[in-house]
Write an enzyme that holds these catalytic residues in place. Structure first.
Site, PDB file in Angstrom:
ATOM      1  N   ASP A  43       0.874  -1.182   0.000  1.00 16.47           N
ATOM      2  CA  ASP A  43       0.000   0.000   0.000  1.00 16.47           C
ATOM      3  C   ASP A  43       0.906   1.226   0.000  1.00 16.47           C
ATOM      4  O   ASP A  43       2.109   1.130   0.276  1.00 16.47           O
ATOM      5  CB  ASP A  43      -0.903   0.011   1.250  1.00 16.47           C
ATOM      6  CG  ASP A  43      -2.201   0.765   1.012  1.00 16.47           C
ATOM      7  OD1 ASP A  43      -3.270   0.142   0.968  1.00 16.47           O
ATOM      8  OD2 ASP A  43      -2.152   2.017   0.852  1.00 16.47           O
ATOM      9  N   GLY A  99      -5.730  -1.999  -4.654  1.00 14.91           N
ATOM     10  CA  GLY A  99      -5.181  -0.666  -4.401  1.00 14.91           C
ATOM     11  C   GLY A  99      -5.698   0.373  -5.379  1.00 14.91           C
ATOM     12  O   GLY A  99      -5.880   0.092  -6.562  1.00 14.91           O
ATOM     13  N   SER A 116     -15.739  -2.422  -9.982  1.00 14.51           N
ATOM     14  CA  SER A 116     -16.794  -1.881  -9.126  1.00 14.51           C
ATOM     15  C   SER A 116     -18.111  -1.833  -9.883  1.00 14.51           C
ATOM     16  O   SER A 116     -18.141  -1.739 -11.123  1.00 14.51           O
ATOM     17  CB  SER A 116     -16.409  -0.454  -8.699  1.00 14.51           C
ATOM     18  OG  SER A 116     -17.509   0.203  -8.101  1.00 14.51           O
ATOM     19  N   TYR A 160     -14.334   7.698 -11.444  1.00 12.23           N
ATOM     20  CA  TYR A 160     -13.945   6.460 -10.746  1.00 12.23           C
ATOM     21  C   TYR A 160     -14.452   5.237 -11.520  1.00 12.23           C
ATOM     22  O   TYR A 160     -13.689   4.291 -11.793  1.00 12.23           O
ATOM     23  CB  TYR A 160     -14.522   6.521  -9.327  1.00 12.23           C
ATOM     24  CG  TYR A 160     -14.521   5.218  -8.579  1.00 12.23           C
ATOM     25  CD1 TYR A 160     -13.328   4.617  -8.177  1.00 12.23           C
ATOM     26  CD2 TYR A 160     -15.722   4.579  -8.234  1.00 12.23           C
ATOM     27  CE1 TYR A 160     -13.331   3.417  -7.472  1.00 12.23           C
ATOM     28  CE2 TYR A 160     -15.726   3.397  -7.531  1.00 12.23           C
ATOM     29  CZ  TYR A 160     -14.530   2.816  -7.154  1.00 12.23           C
ATOM     30  OH  TYR A 160     -14.536   1.626  -6.458  1.00 12.23           O
ATOM     31  N   SER A 189     -21.201  -3.706  -2.726  1.00 13.06           N
ATOM     32  CA  SER A 189     -20.853  -2.971  -1.506  1.00 13.06           C
ATOM     33  C   SER A 189     -20.344  -3.982  -0.501  1.00 13.06           C
ATOM     34  O   SER A 189     -21.140  -4.713   0.099  1.00 13.06           O
ATOM     35  CB  SER A 189     -22.091  -2.265  -0.936  1.00 13.06           C
ATOM     36  OG  SER A 189     -22.716  -1.483  -1.943  1.00 13.06           O
ATOM     37  N   ARG A 235     -30.204   0.734  -0.753  1.00 14.08           N
ATOM     38  CA  ARG A 235     -29.569   0.259  -1.985  1.00 14.08           C
ATOM     39  C   ARG A 235     -28.651  -0.938  -1.715  1.00 14.08           C
ATOM     40  O   ARG A 235     -28.615  -1.902  -2.472  1.00 14.08           O
ATOM     41  CB  ARG A 235     -28.784   1.424  -2.611  1.00 14.08           C
ATOM     42  CG  ARG A 235     -27.918   1.037  -3.772  1.00 14.08           C
ATOM     43  CD  ARG A 235     -27.179   2.259  -4.317  1.00 14.08           C
ATOM     44  NE  ARG A 235     -26.090   1.862  -5.182  1.00 14.08           N
ATOM     45  CZ  ARG A 235     -24.886   1.507  -4.758  1.00 14.08           C
ATOM     46  NH1 ARG A 235     -24.575   1.517  -3.464  1.00 14.08           N
ATOM     47  NH2 ARG A 235     -23.959   1.152  -5.626  1.00 14.08           N
TER      48      ARG A 235
HETATM   49  P1  NAI Z   1     -10.001   1.708   0.540  1.00 14.93           P
HETATM   50  O1  NAI Z   1     -10.029   3.099   0.049  1.00 14.93           O
HETATM   51  O2  NAI Z   1     -10.283   1.455   1.976  1.00 14.93           O
HETATM   52  O3  NAI Z   1      -8.588   1.035   0.182  1.00 14.93           O
HETATM   53  C1  NAI Z   1      -7.863   1.358  -0.966  1.00 14.93           C
HETATM   54  C2  NAI Z   1      -6.394   1.327  -0.609  1.00 14.93           C
HETATM   55  O4  NAI Z   1      -5.636   1.642  -1.784  1.00 14.93           O
HETATM   56  C3  NAI Z   1      -6.015   2.358   0.459  1.00 14.93           C
HETATM   57  O5  NAI Z   1      -5.375   1.735   1.548  1.00 14.93           O
HETATM   58  C4  NAI Z   1      -5.081   3.322  -0.269  1.00 14.93           C
HETATM   59  O6  NAI Z   1      -4.022   3.813   0.544  1.00 14.93           O
HETATM   60  C5  NAI Z   1      -4.546   2.438  -1.383  1.00 14.93           C
HETATM   61  N1  NAI Z   1      -4.076   3.258  -2.505  1.00 14.93           N
HETATM   62  C6  NAI Z   1      -4.697   4.329  -3.101  1.00 14.93           C
HETATM   63  N2  NAI Z   1      -3.913   4.862  -4.043  1.00 14.93           N
HETATM   64  C7  NAI Z   1      -2.761   4.124  -4.059  1.00 14.93           C
HETATM   65  C8  NAI Z   1      -1.570   4.190  -4.798  1.00 14.93           C
HETATM   66  N3  NAI Z   1      -1.376   5.131  -5.739  1.00 14.93           N
HETATM   67  N4  NAI Z   1      -0.597   3.288  -4.538  1.00 14.93           N
HETATM   68  C9  NAI Z   1      -0.773   2.336  -3.588  1.00 14.93           C
HETATM   69  N5  NAI Z   1      -1.875   2.217  -2.847  1.00 14.93           N
HETATM   70  C10 NAI Z   1      -2.867   3.104  -3.077  1.00 14.93           C
HETATM   71  O7  NAI Z   1     -11.013   0.868  -0.377  1.00 14.93           O
HETATM   72  P2  NAI Z   1     -11.684  -0.550  -0.115  1.00 14.93           P
HETATM   73  O8  NAI Z   1     -13.097  -0.330   0.288  1.00 14.93           O
HETATM   74  O9  NAI Z   1     -10.814  -1.387   0.709  1.00 14.93           O
HETATM   75  O10 NAI Z   1     -11.734  -1.109  -1.616  1.00 14.93           O
HETATM   76  C11 NAI Z   1     -10.662  -1.866  -2.143  1.00 14.93           C
HETATM   77  C12 NAI Z   1     -10.832  -1.933  -3.650  1.00 14.93           C
HETATM   78  O11 NAI Z   1     -12.096  -2.510  -3.966  1.00 14.93           O
HETATM   79  C13 NAI Z   1     -10.784  -0.587  -4.341  1.00 14.93           C
HETATM   80  O12 NAI Z   1     -10.098  -0.732  -5.586  1.00 14.93           O
HETATM   81  C14 NAI Z   1     -12.229  -0.246  -4.604  1.00 14.93           C
HETATM   82  O13 NAI Z   1     -12.385   0.563  -5.743  1.00 14.93           O
HETATM   83  C15 NAI Z   1     -12.819  -1.639  -4.813  1.00 14.93           C
HETATM   84  N6  NAI Z   1     -14.227  -1.676  -4.464  1.00 14.93           N
HETATM   85  C16 NAI Z   1     -14.611  -1.684  -3.142  1.00 14.93           C
HETATM   86  C17 NAI Z   1     -15.952  -1.742  -2.811  1.00 14.93           C
HETATM   87  C18 NAI Z   1     -16.415  -1.835  -1.398  1.00 14.93           C
HETATM   88  O14 NAI Z   1     -17.629  -1.947  -1.205  1.00 14.93           O
HETATM   89  N7  NAI Z   1     -15.526  -1.811  -0.387  1.00 14.93           N
HETATM   90  C19 NAI Z   1     -16.990  -1.731  -3.847  1.00 14.93           C
HETATM   91  C20 NAI Z   1     -16.469  -1.693  -5.192  1.00 14.93           C
HETATM   92  C21 NAI Z   1     -15.136  -1.694  -5.476  1.00 14.93           C
HETATM   93  C1  15L Z   2     -17.511   1.355  -4.524  1.00 12.42           C
HETATM   94  O1  15L Z   2     -16.978   1.174  -5.622  1.00 12.42           O
HETATM   95  C2  15L Z   2     -16.767   1.973  -3.414  1.00 12.42           C
HETATM   96  O2  15L Z   2     -15.408   1.592  -3.407  1.00 12.42           O
HETATM   97  C3  15L Z   2     -17.389   1.693  -2.061  1.00 12.42           C
HETATM   98  O3  15L Z   2     -16.832   2.593  -1.112  1.00 12.42           O
HETATM   99  C4  15L Z   2     -18.907   1.839  -2.121  1.00 12.42           C
HETATM  100  O4  15L Z   2     -19.238   3.164  -2.435  1.00 12.42           O
HETATM  101  C5  15L Z   2     -19.449   0.895  -3.166  1.00 12.42           C
HETATM  102  O5  15L Z   2     -18.842   1.121  -4.422  1.00 12.42           O
HETATM  103  C6  15L Z   2     -20.981   1.046  -3.361  1.00 12.42           C
HETATM  104  O6  15L Z   2     -21.414   1.310  -4.463  1.00 12.42           O
HETATM  105  O7  15L Z   2     -21.694   0.843  -2.379  1.00 12.42           O
END
Ligand code: NAI
Ligand code: 15L
Length: 266
Positions: A32, A70, A109, A134, A163, A172
């Site tokens: 990260d 990431g 996503s 995004y 989500s 939702r």
């Molecule tokens: P988050 O925002 O908590 O984690 C993303 C991580 O990526 C962070 O720790 C951040 O420091 C790291 N990051 C950002 N830019 C970076 C870079 N340039 N180099 C290295 N690391 C970097 O997001 P979350 O919720 O853990 O999601 C993880 C992945 O899943 C993301 O790609 C997100 O788009 C995708 N996602 C998540 C959803 C959810 O419901 N949690 C829904 C849809 C997609």
């Molecule tokens: C995503 O892509 C985001 O990373 C997460 O934070 C939520 O917003 C999720 O979609 C969602 O649509 O609920």
């Protein structure tokens, strides 16, 4: 499996997977741009900015499965999205190509398809309809997956995650919720299936409200087990029904579809 690489390991999903995938492969390589603390047993911590191609090349070397989480996980400026998601995801695919073509699970996503209406049931052939910059970056990541598979045979699964949180946070999410356990089951199927090709998978649990049909990906053998119904009463009490004509209710992407263009000042 010798070494599984988790990018975005300091984030919400990354922290959960760090705990739950401990011991799944021989070594868990965590990366990260944010602080990951000390490496525990069976872990390697490799800090890296995904936008830095040279650093990503080193990061990926020696890995035989990449769970690529990431990047910017919500809407942002074009510059942020460009560096973390567009350059970052390209760097991961390109490094994988040059280092033995490990399988990649790319965290796409639902916002890649967020401008489809909720009444439309989507499947593996549905068009991308991003609802944000995004979402556009996730479409780009999926296109990379298609390109790297067809051109180089680099197998990958792009998961249009709904989500993924401990509980659905609003009405939702009763439809879009993906439990952590179901996500882990999917990650393991992607590692263990005989073939994965380049496959788009909708990342939702076995919820009562279903917008997405994964039958094109049935060969993976992923069968989500959890269901958001257990949270319905709590969610509906906390969140009154909204006007069905609201953009955020009409489209699958919810608030992302309704939000202003992020680069606009007001
Ligand atoms: P988050 O925002 O908590 O984690 C993303 C991580 O990526 C962070 O720790 C951040 O420091 C790291 N990051 C950002 N830019 C970076 C870079 N340039 N180099 C290295 N690391 C970097 O997001 P979350 O919720 O853990 O999601 C993880 C992945 O899943 C993301 O790609 C997100 O788009 C995708 N996602 C998540 C959803 C959810 O419901 N949690 C829904 C849809 C997609
Ligand atoms: C995503 O892509 C985001 O990373 C997460 O934070 C939520 O917003 C999720 O979609 C969602 O649509 O609920």
């Amino acid at each position: 499996m010798q070494r599984l690489l988790l990018t975005g390991a300091a984030g919400g999903l990354g922290q959960m997977l760090r705990r739950e995938l401990a011991g799944y492969g021989q070594t868990l390589r965590l990366s990260d741009i944010a602080d990951l603390g000390e490496a525990g047993p069976g872990e390697e911590v490799v800090p890296c900015d995904l936008a830095d191609a040279e650093a990503v090349m080193k990061l990926v070397e020696g890995c035989d499965y990449i769970v690529h989480l990431g990047g910017k996980s919500i809407e942002g400026t074009f510059e942020e999205i460009l560096q973390s998601n567009i350059r970052g995801t390209y760097n991961v695919f390109e490094a994988a190509r040059q280092h033995g073509k490990p399988r990649i699970l790319f965290a796409s996503s639902n916002h890649a398809i967020g401008f489809h209406e909720r009444e439309t049931r989507l499947d593996g052939n549905s068009l991308q309809r991003p609802d944000s910059l995004y979402g556009v970056s996730k479409c780009f990541g999926e296109a990379l997956g298609c390109y790297y598979y067809n051109k180089f045979g680099l197998e990958n699964v792009c998961v249009r995650i709904g989500s993924c949180f401990p509980e659905p946070k609003d009405r939702r999410m009763l439809a879009t919720w993906l439990s952590g356990e179901d996500f882990i089951r999917l990650i393991k199927r992607v590692a263990e299936a005989t073939r994965i090709g380049h496959t788009i998978v909708y990342g939702a649990s076995n919820n009562q409200e279903q917008w997405w049909d994964n039958s094109h990906a049935a060969f993976l053998g992923w069968v989500p087990q959890d269901i958001s119904e257990q949270f319905r009463a709590k969610v509906e009490t906390a969140h009154p029904r909204q006007d069905p004509e609201d953009t955020a209710v009409r489209y699958q992407g919810g608030g992302f579809a309704a939000a202003r263009h992020f680069e606009d000042k007001s």
